[in-house]
Design a protein around this motif. Structure first.
Motif, PDB file in Angstrom:
ATOM      1  N   ALA A  29       0.838  -1.202   0.000  1.00 48.89           N
ATOM      2  CA  ALA A  29       0.000   0.000   0.000  1.00 48.89           C
ATOM      3  C   ALA A  29       0.872   1.250   0.000  1.00 48.89           C
ATOM      4  N   ASP A  30       1.916   1.247   0.840  1.00 47.62           N
ATOM      5  CA  ASP A  30       2.833   2.384   0.889  1.00 47.62           C
ATOM      6  C   ASP A  30       3.522   2.584  -0.454  1.00 47.62           C
ATOM      7  N   ALA A  31       3.943   1.496  -1.080  1.00 49.14           N
ATOM      8  CA  ALA A  31       4.623   1.601  -2.380  1.00 49.14           C
ATOM      9  C   ALA A  31       3.684   2.159  -3.450  1.00 49.14           C
ATOM     10  N   LEU A  32       2.417   1.717  -3.449  1.00 46.27           N
ATOM     11  CA  LEU A  32       1.459   2.251  -4.428  1.00 46.27           C
ATOM     12  C   LEU A  32       1.199   3.729  -4.184  1.00 46.27           C
ATOM     13  N   ALA A  33       1.007   4.110  -2.908  1.00 42.51           N
ATOM     14  CA  ALA A  33       0.738   5.512  -2.578  1.00 42.51           C
ATOM     15  C   ALA A  33       1.924   6.396  -2.943  1.00 42.51           C
ATOM     16  N   ARG A  34       3.100   6.017  -2.472  1.00 44.40           N
ATOM     17  CA  ARG A  34       4.300   6.816  -2.710  1.00 44.40           C
ATOM     18  C   ARG A  34       4.637   6.886  -4.198  1.00 44.40           C
ATOM     19  N   GLY A  35       4.543   5.760  -4.883  1.00 43.68           N
ATOM     20  CA  GLY A  35       4.873   5.721  -6.306  1.00 43.68           C
ATOM     21  C   GLY A  35       3.963   6.584  -7.150  1.00 43.68           C
ATOM     22  N   ALA A  36       2.654   6.575  -6.844  1.00 39.68           N
ATOM     23  CA  ALA A  36       1.709   7.386  -7.609  1.00 39.68           C
ATOM     24  C   ALA A  36       1.967   8.874  -7.400  1.00 39.68           C
ATOM     25  N   VAL A  37       2.294   9.255  -6.149  1.00 35.26           N
ATOM     26  CA  VAL A  37       2.595  10.666  -5.884  1.00 35.26           C
ATOM     27  C   VAL A  37       3.910  11.055  -6.560  1.00 35.26           C
ATOM     28  N   GLU A  38       4.928  10.206  -6.461  1.00 32.85           N
ATOM     29  CA  GLU A  38       6.212  10.509  -7.123  1.00 32.85           C
ATOM     30  C   GLU A  38       6.049  10.636  -8.624  1.00 32.85           C
ATOM     31  N   ALA A  39       5.171   9.834  -9.216  1.00 37.81           N
ATOM     32  CA  ALA A  39       4.939   9.875 -10.669  1.00 37.81           C
ATOM     33  C   ALA A  39       4.021  11.031 -11.080  1.00 37.81           C
ATOM     34  N   ARG A  40       3.513  11.792 -10.103  1.00 37.37           N
ATOM     35  CA  ARG A  40       2.610  12.921 -10.319  1.00 37.37           C
ATOM     36  C   ARG A  40       1.298  12.521 -10.972  1.00 37.37           C
ATOM     37  N   VAL A  41       0.886  11.260 -10.787  1.00 40.65           N
ATOM     38  CA  VAL A  41      -0.435  10.855 -11.253  1.00 40.65           C
ATOM     39  C   VAL A  41      -1.459  10.972 -10.128  1.00 40.65           C
ATOM     40  N   ALA A  42      -0.984  11.220  -8.903  1.00 42.05           N
ATOM     41  CA  ALA A  42      -1.836  11.517  -7.753  1.00 42.05           C
ATOM     42  C   ALA A  42      -1.163  12.616  -6.946  1.00 42.05           C
ATOM     43  N   ALA A  43      -1.975  13.504  -6.376  1.00 48.41           N
ATOM     44  CA  ALA A  43      -1.425  14.579  -5.545  1.00 48.41           C
ATOM     45  C   ALA A  43      -1.097  14.072  -4.153  1.00 48.41           C
ATOM     46  N   CYS A  44      -1.903  13.152  -3.653  1.00 40.79           N
ATOM     47  CA  CYS A  44      -1.682  12.588  -2.326  1.00 40.79           C
ATOM     48  C   CYS A  44      -2.445  11.281  -2.231  1.00 40.79           C
ATOM     49  N   ALA A  45      -2.167  10.551  -1.162  1.00 43.50           N
ATOM     50  CA  ALA A  45      -2.854   9.281  -0.937  1.00 43.50           C
ATOM     51  C   ALA A  45      -2.932   9.019   0.556  1.00 43.50           C
ATOM     52  N   GLN A  46      -4.011   8.400   0.968  1.00 40.84           N
ATOM     53  CA  GLN A  46      -4.151   7.943   2.340  1.00 40.84           C
ATOM     54  C   GLN A  46      -4.278   6.430   2.331  1.00 40.84           C
TER      55      GLN A  46
END
Length: 122
Positions: A29-46
């Motif tokens: 879950a952490d890898a999906l959240a962090r990766g999406a934010v790093e890739a700028r496809v998501a602004a944030c994730a919980q």
């Protein structure tokens, strides 16, 4: 006198979406959240969890412990986020559900749009 039917309209803010996915460990879950934010496809994730998921898979009813990842993006960036999740996720058929945000703080919604802009600074 101006004709009200031809008056210019104010620009609208980009449509923001919340996108839900699940996975089977907190590290994933952490890898999906962090990766999406790093890739700028998501602004944030919980990340929330664990949750219990009950579903039918290959003819059997299954129960699994999962972690939910709730990502924020814009409608225009959703295709990139979905593609990213499909490539990064290890499930055969990951849950990916997008829901439009119908109301929100203007500054927050603008921040989501700025953070997911492909040309945004690192």
């Amino acid at each position: 006198m101006t004709d009200p039917t031809t008056a210019p309209t104010a620009p609208t803010a980009p449509t923001v979406l919340t996108v839900l996915t699940t996975t089977d460990t907190p590290d994933k879950a952490d890898a999906l959240a962090r990766g999406a934010v790093e890739a700028r496809v998501a602004a944030c994730a919980q990340i929330s969890g664990p949750v219990t998921s009950v579903y039918r898979w290959e003819g059997a009813v299954e129960t699994a412990r999962e972690w939910q990842v709730l990502l924020k993006t814009t409608e225009s960036r959703y295709p990139a986020l979905e593609s990213w999740l499909l490539a990064a996720h290890d499930y055969d058929t990951p849950e990916i559900i997008a829901t439009p945000v119908t109301r929100g703080g203007a500054a927050y919604l603008a921040w989501v749009a700025a953070e997911t802009s492909p040309g945004a600074p690192a």
